[in-house]
Write a protein that holds these residues in place. Structure first.
Motif, short mmCIF file in Angstrom:
data_model
loop_
_atom_site.label_atom_id
_atom_site.label_comp_id
_atom_site.label_asym_id
_atom_site.label_seq_id
_atom_site.Cartn_x
_atom_site.Cartn_y
_atom_site.Cartn_z
N GLU A 209 -40.30 33.19 19.31
CA GLU A 209 -41.46 33.96 18.82
C GLU A 209 -41.45 34.06 17.30
N PHE A 210 -40.28 34.36 16.76
CA PHE A 210 -40.14 34.46 15.31
C PHE A 210 -40.45 33.13 14.64
N ALA A 211 -39.91 32.06 15.22
CA ALA A 211 -40.13 30.74 14.64
C ALA A 211 -41.62 30.44 14.62
N GLY A 212 -42.33 30.85 15.69
CA GLY A 212 -43.75 30.60 15.75
C GLY A 212 -44.51 31.42 14.73
N LYS A 213 -44.16 32.68 14.64
CA LYS A 213 -44.88 33.57 13.74
C LYS A 213 -44.72 33.12 12.28
N TYR A 214 -43.52 32.73 11.92
CA TYR A 214 -43.29 32.38 10.52
C TYR A 214 -43.21 30.87 10.31
N ARG A 215 -43.53 30.13 11.34
CA ARG A 215 -43.52 28.67 11.29
C ARG A 215 -42.23 28.12 10.70
N VAL A 216 -41.13 28.55 11.30
CA VAL A 216 -39.82 28.06 10.88
C VAL A 216 -39.49 26.81 11.69
N PRO A 217 -39.33 25.68 11.06
CA PRO A 217 -38.91 24.50 11.81
C PRO A 217 -37.52 24.72 12.38
N LEU A 218 -37.41 24.44 13.66
CA LEU A 218 -36.19 24.82 14.38
C LEU A 218 -35.62 23.59 15.06
N ARG A 219 -34.32 23.41 14.96
CA ARG A 219 -33.69 22.29 15.67
C ARG A 219 -32.50 22.83 16.45
N VAL A 220 -32.44 22.46 17.72
CA VAL A 220 -31.32 22.85 18.57
C VAL A 220 -30.37 21.67 18.65
N LEU A 221 -29.11 21.84 18.27
CA LEU A 221 -28.19 20.71 18.31
C LEU A 221 -26.78 21.16 18.69
N SER A 222 -25.95 20.19 18.98
CA SER A 222 -24.65 20.49 19.55
C SER A 222 -23.64 20.96 18.51
#
Ligand code: ASP
Ligand code: MG
Length: 410
Positions: A209-222
């Motif tokens: 939700e936060f990433a959406g609201k502030y348009r933070v590019p997010l990457r999930v990695l190992s």
């Protein structure tokens, strides 16, 4: 962050990024198992009727896990020759509301962090915790470090927020249930939001939700790759959560199957069918800070109806208690009944917007497996069903196959 070796590995990785010219803020979670260990200790000593005072102490306790791992990481970075400083949530400060054990971040003061970055330091900020108006330490709910990281990234206007975790990305479903599950290279923010809220444990929903609201590019990695892998390779690995739909290359209609065993169903039986009933029931539940999910109200018969909804399993007893003591008497309802042996299975995909018949295909697949659907809820990009918990794996496998999610996308 399972051991000092692992912390050293994290420090080396962070140093690699910093030496490549990036200003780094790191938000560690606790050493693995630590939050569980602390909460189990509390449980042993807990009062018979846990109350708000107890929740406050849970936060005092659980927040120490992150304080320890943050300091250890700063120390490890210092021994790598990097200048580094760690802060607890209250020192930044990360301000939250006062909802202990599930607080929400309200604001982050970035001044201290910016000053340290400008001075060339790697800054460590504890995940999972903040401070309320009165100075009480709060925590953000299990998995809350994800949310801390995204919130800090938003406050710092970071280029990207990398979430290193124990899986190497977002999968079409949990590979422990369906071994054929595939990693998605990209997933849209909206799909990720649905998957997180539908029970995918990869990211805490609030972080999305936060990433959406502030348009933070997010990457999930190992977090399990060697620290010294090529930085460009690392930067492209995992799953990127995108905001541009055309960046969303994998145009399958259904992108993933999510499931959640963590819910319970509650029905208020025999409530009068008149205006204000939903508000009376759910208002009381919301006032107790309990999240409600799937809601259905049946057709009324003789002016009476049944009103059902699901809550988190951990909130089940409390919700039934509130309904019995505070709501039922005023409402003239017959009874409050419930079932904790349910689960929710959802299909998610932005392609569902432009395709018809997807939900009916889901229902067909479930009927072919002889699985009874107890509740249904839909949005533009997902359909969820509540079914008996014992059919969960069967349902997920059948749907994963029926929607061709085990096939590589061309
Ligand atoms: N340590 C906290 C937990 O175990 C927060 C997190 O790891 O994200 O839930
Ligand atoms: Mg976590």
């Amino acid at each position: 962050m399972g051991s000092t070796d692992r912390i050293r590995n994290v420090a080396k990785r962070v140093a690699k990024w910093a030496r490549a010219g990036h200003q780094m803020v790191v938000v560690p979670s606790a050493m693995s198992g630590e939050t569980n260990r602390l909460l189990a200790l509390a449980k042993e000593l807990a009062p018979a009727k846990p109350n708000d005072a107890y929740s406050r102490e849970l936060d005092m306790l659980a927040s120490t896990g992150e304080q320890a791992s943050s300091a250890l990481l700063a120390i490890a970075l210092q021994s790598e020759g990097m200048e580094s400083v760690s802060y607890a949530g209250w020192q930044v400060p990360i301000r939250t509301n006062s909802a202990h054990t599930k607080a929400r971040i309200e604001s982050i003061d970035d001044a201290k962090v910016r000053a340290d970055l400008a001075a060339g330091k790697v800054v460590i900020v504890t995940g999972f915790q903040g401070v309320d108006e009165l100075g009480n330490i709060t925590t953000l709910g299990r998995g809350g470090s994800d949310t801390s990281a995204v919130a800090v990234a938003a406050a710092m206007k970071a280029q990207e927020c990398l979430i290193y975790t124990d899986v190497d990305g977002v999968y079409t479903t949990d590979p422990r249930v369906v071994p054929e599950a595939r990693r998605l290279h990209t997933v849209s923010f909206e799909e990720m939001l649905e998957m997180a809220s539908m029970g995918s444990k990869v990211l805490q929903i609030r972080s999305v939700e936060f990433a959406g609201k502030y348009r933070v590019p997010l990457r999930v990695l190992s977090s399990f790759t060697d620290w010294d892998i090529d930085i460009n390779e690392e930067a492209q690995s995992g799953t990127l959560i995108t905001f541009e739909e055309d960046e969303h290359m994998e145009q399958a209609v259904v992108s993933g199957i999510a499931f959640n065993r963590d819910e319970a169903k509650i029905s208020v039986v025999g409530v009068p069918d008149k205006p204000g009933i939903a508000y009376q029931i759910l208002g009381a539940v919301a006032d107790a800070n309990i999240d409600v999910d799937v809601i259905i109200q049946n057709l009324s018969k003789d002016g009476k109806t049944d009103f059902s909804f699901t809550v988190n399993r951990g909130d089940y007893a409390k919700t039934v208690d509130i309904l019995r003591s505070k709501v039922m008497p005023g409402l003239g309802a017959h009874d409050v009944v419930g079932d904790t042996k349910i689960c929710k299975v959802s299909i998610v995909g932005i392609g569902m917007r432009s395709h018809v018949g997807i939900a009916s295909k889901m229902f067909r697949v479930l009927s072919e497996e002889g699985i009874n659907i107890q509740m249904i809820s839909t949005s533009e990009i997902k359909t969820s069903v509540v079914i008996d918990e014992k059919y969960m794996e069967l349902a997920v496998r059948a749907l994963h196959k029926a929607f061709d999610l085990d096939q590589p996308v061309i």
